[in-house]
Design a protein around this motif. Structure first.
Motif, PDB file in Angstrom:
ATOM      1  N   VAL A   1      23.835  41.270   9.913  1.00 39.31           N
ATOM      2  CA  VAL A   1      22.878  40.203   9.570  1.00 39.31           C
ATOM      3  C   VAL A   1      22.857  39.961   8.067  1.00 39.31           C
ATOM      4  O   VAL A   1      22.847  38.814   7.603  1.00 39.31           O
ATOM      5  N   THR A   2      22.859  41.029   7.288  1.00 39.88           N
ATOM      6  CA  THR A   2      22.850  40.882   5.830  1.00 39.88           C
ATOM      7  C   THR A   2      24.089  40.136   5.357  1.00 39.88           C
ATOM      8  O   THR A   2      24.015  39.257   4.493  1.00 39.88           O
ATOM      9  N   THR A   3      25.222  40.469   5.928  1.00 36.27           N
ATOM     10  CA  THR A   3      26.464  39.783   5.566  1.00 36.27           C
ATOM     11  C   THR A   3      26.397  38.307   5.930  1.00 36.27           C
ATOM     12  O   THR A   3      26.791  37.437   5.145  1.00 36.27           O
ATOM     13  N   LEU A   4      25.882  38.003   7.110  1.00 37.57           N
ATOM     14  CA  LEU A   4      25.760  36.609   7.538  1.00 37.57           C
ATOM     15  C   LEU A   4      24.829  35.828   6.626  1.00 37.57           C
ATOM     16  O   LEU A   4      25.106  34.686   6.250  1.00 37.57           O
ATOM     17  N   GLU A   5      23.723  36.421   6.250  1.00 36.72           N
ATOM     18  CA  GLU A   5      22.750  35.746   5.386  1.00 36.72           C
ATOM     19  C   GLU A   5      23.338  35.452   4.014  1.00 36.72           C
ATOM     20  O   GLU A   5      23.004  34.465   3.373  1.00 36.72           O
TER      21      GLU A   5
ATOM     22  N   LEU B   1      25.874  41.282  18.569  1.00 36.21           N
ATOM     23  CA  LEU B   1      24.503  41.544  18.124  1.00 36.21           C
ATOM     24  C   LEU B   1      23.580  41.752  19.322  1.00 36.21           C
ATOM     25  O   LEU B   1      22.700  42.622  19.304  1.00 36.21           O
ATOM     26  N   THR B   2      23.785  40.971  20.342  1.00 38.48           N
ATOM     27  CA  THR B   2      22.977  41.116  21.559  1.00 38.48           C
ATOM     28  C   THR B   2      23.212  42.477  22.202  1.00 38.48           C
ATOM     29  O   THR B   2      22.272  43.147  22.661  1.00 38.48           O
ATOM     30  N   GLU B   3      24.462  42.905  22.234  1.00 40.12           N
ATOM     31  CA  GLU B   3      24.799  44.216  22.794  1.00 40.12           C
ATOM     32  C   GLU B   3      24.136  45.337  22.001  1.00 40.12           C
ATOM     33  O   GLU B   3      23.624  46.307  22.575  1.00 40.12           O
TER      34      GLU B   3
ATOM     35  N   GLU C   1      21.720  25.728  14.083  1.00 42.28           N
ATOM     36  CA  GLU C   1      21.650  26.640  15.219  1.00 42.28           C
ATOM     37  C   GLU C   1      21.306  28.017  14.678  1.00 42.28           C
ATOM     38  O   GLU C   1      21.902  28.466  13.680  1.00 42.28           O
ATOM     39  N   ARG C   2      20.366  28.695  15.331  1.00 44.81           N
ATOM     40  CA  ARG C   2      19.912  29.981  14.817  1.00 44.81           C
ATOM     41  C   ARG C   2      19.820  30.990  15.954  1.00 44.81           C
ATOM     42  O   ARG C   2      19.446  30.666  17.079  1.00 44.81           O
ATOM     43  N   PHE C   3      20.144  32.236  15.601  1.00 48.42           N
ATOM     44  CA  PHE C   3      20.063  33.359  16.524  1.00 48.42           C
ATOM     45  C   PHE C   3      18.807  34.156  16.167  1.00 48.42           C
ATOM     46  O   PHE C   3      18.643  34.595  15.019  1.00 48.42           O
TER      47      PHE C   3
END
Length: 452
Positions: free
Chosen positions: A443-447, A344-346, A413-415
């Protein structure tokens, strides 16, 4: 040491929404309240960025400090009335300790800086050490007031703050798992945020609190009031203090101060607008006098100036903070999901974001209640209940409710990342549209699947 502290001819009162009246009965306390260092606390908000989520949380460290003093005063009154010491060493209350208790309660937060913990992280300050420095420095009005009592009195008050004072009753009244500080901030923060989670029966707790030779305990008849307090504190941390949006604003504040620091030190970026009161902190040569010039208003004024800085990152972060545009977040496990975070950072880097300032990992945990464990390096003072036979029992051994949360850190823990990245209507037609779409999908999948 017992001190003869002059009583005011007529007590002064502060009208307070939490405690009704705060009663000031000693000239010493009134003089401390009127010092420049204590008055500065009117300009430092109690809960930092929490007001960006709970708009009523505009209250200050000044009000909280008065509240802690009032709770401590009431405890002293109840102890001297119900448990007065009759012989030295009997474990009951020696009211000669009242002056040091009241002063430590009033001054315990005087070292807090602007926006509290965010400022500490960037400039490596420590509000507890600065509190001690304010109390001990001959240059402060606080020290001058305390020194009128005795040349050694400032050291006694400071020793309560750093937990080295010889009477454990005094230390635990100011700093323990159920103390005057926590009791006030839970009630006060609940009142101003509008969250009922922090409310508990303080009258009952003060009623069942009693001194003993090793500190403070509670009669077992009041166990349910103590349980309620522990659960209230747990809920306030989970629902208010650790709120993801408040943390998202704090992340921006951290990044904003870090970027300003970088701009000042780097000829490549520069800092065109004056931030004269921050220069000693940028240069890491600040003094206590420099520190005491800072408050929330000073930093906010600088943030307004930084809106017009040519450095786009600095001006953008200032705008996000001032106009409440918090970073978005998703719950992740920093160890388990390290590869996802890296990816995600990349993607954000590919989209043109400087990930030093637009990406953050935030870990917020609290231990709602803990008990003594021999293997721990640093133990909290456990809460003890006095049974009818006079023996003590640790709270979690008597309460099944507290046992379920005892010794277990709670939080997540949150990004964090810029909110606009996941808004579908902002997808661009340029080279980075695919990266943005992939970011949104992850992000949608993670949520939808995370259970952290």
């Amino acid at each position: 040491m017992a001190y003869n502290i002059p009583i005011l001819p007529r007590e002064k009162v502060f009208r307070d929404p939490v405690h009704d009246y705060i009663h000031v009965q000693h000239q010493l306390i009134l003089d401390l309240i009127n010092t420049a260092e204590f008055q500065r606390l009117r300009r430092v908000k109690q809960t930092g960025t929490t007001l960006f989520t709970f708009h009523g949380a505009e209250h200050s460290r000044f009000g909280h400090s008065l509240g802690v003093y009032e709770v401590a005063r009431r405890i002293c009154d109840k102890f001297v009335r119900n448990y007065p010491s009759l012989t030295p060493g009997d474990g009951l209350w020696d009211d000669g300790e009242r002056p040091v208790v009241l002063c430590a309660a009033l001054l315990h937060d005087i070292g807090h800086g602007p926006y509290s913990h965010a400022f500490e992280k960037i400039f490596q300050t420590n509000h507890e050490q600065i509190t001690i420095d304010i109390i001990l420095s001959p240059e402060t009005e606080v020290n001058q007031v305390l020194s009128r009592v005795s040349p050694t009195f400032p050291n006694e008050v400071a020793s309560v703050i750093n937990k080295t004072y010889p009477n454990p009753q005094v230390v635990q009244l100011i700093s323990s798992q159920i103390d005057a500080d926590r009791m006030d901030y839970l009630l006060r923060d609940a009142y101003y945020t509008g969250a009922n989670y922090g409310r508990f029966d303080i009258s009952r707790i003060l009623r069942v609190m009693r001194p003993h030779k090793d500190g403070i305990a509670f009669t077992i008849s009041g166990m349910h009031a103590v349980e309620d307090y522990i659960l209230s504190r747990y809920q306030m941390y989970m629902q208010v203090y650790f709120h993801p949006v408040s943390r998202g604003v704090e992340v921006i504040l951290n990044k904003l101060l870090a970027r300003a620091h970088e701009c000042y030190r780097s000829p490549e970026y520069g800092l065109n607008h004056s931030a004269s009161l921050l220069i000693p902190f940028f240069e890491d040569n600040w003094t206590l006098k420099d520190y005491l010039k800072l408050d929330d208003g000073v930093l906010t004024t600088y943030f307004l100036h930084w809106l017009d800085e040519p450095d786009q990152i600095l001006s953008d972060l200032a705008g996000r903070f001032l106009n409440r545009k918090p970073f978005k977040s998703v719950a992740l496990n920093f160890d388990k999901d390290a590869a996802t975070i890296e990816h995600l950072t990349e993607l954000l880097d590919n989209m043109g974001y400087d990930t030093r300032y637009y990406v953050a990992k935030n870990s917020s945990y609290d231990l709602p209640y803990d008990f003594y464990r021999p293997d721990q390096i640093k133990n909290r003072t456990q809460i003890e209940l006095i049974q009818k036979n006079g023996e003590h029992i640790e709270l979690s051994k008597a309460s099944e409710v507290v046992a379920t949360i005892a010794g277990k850190a709670r939080g997540d823990e949150r990004f964090y990342f810029p909110r606009e990245v996941i808004k579908s209507d902002t997808l661009s037609d340029d080279l980075f549209a695919d990266d943005q779409f992939e970011f949104q999908t992850i992000v949608t999948t993670l949520e939808n699947t995370t259970s952290y």
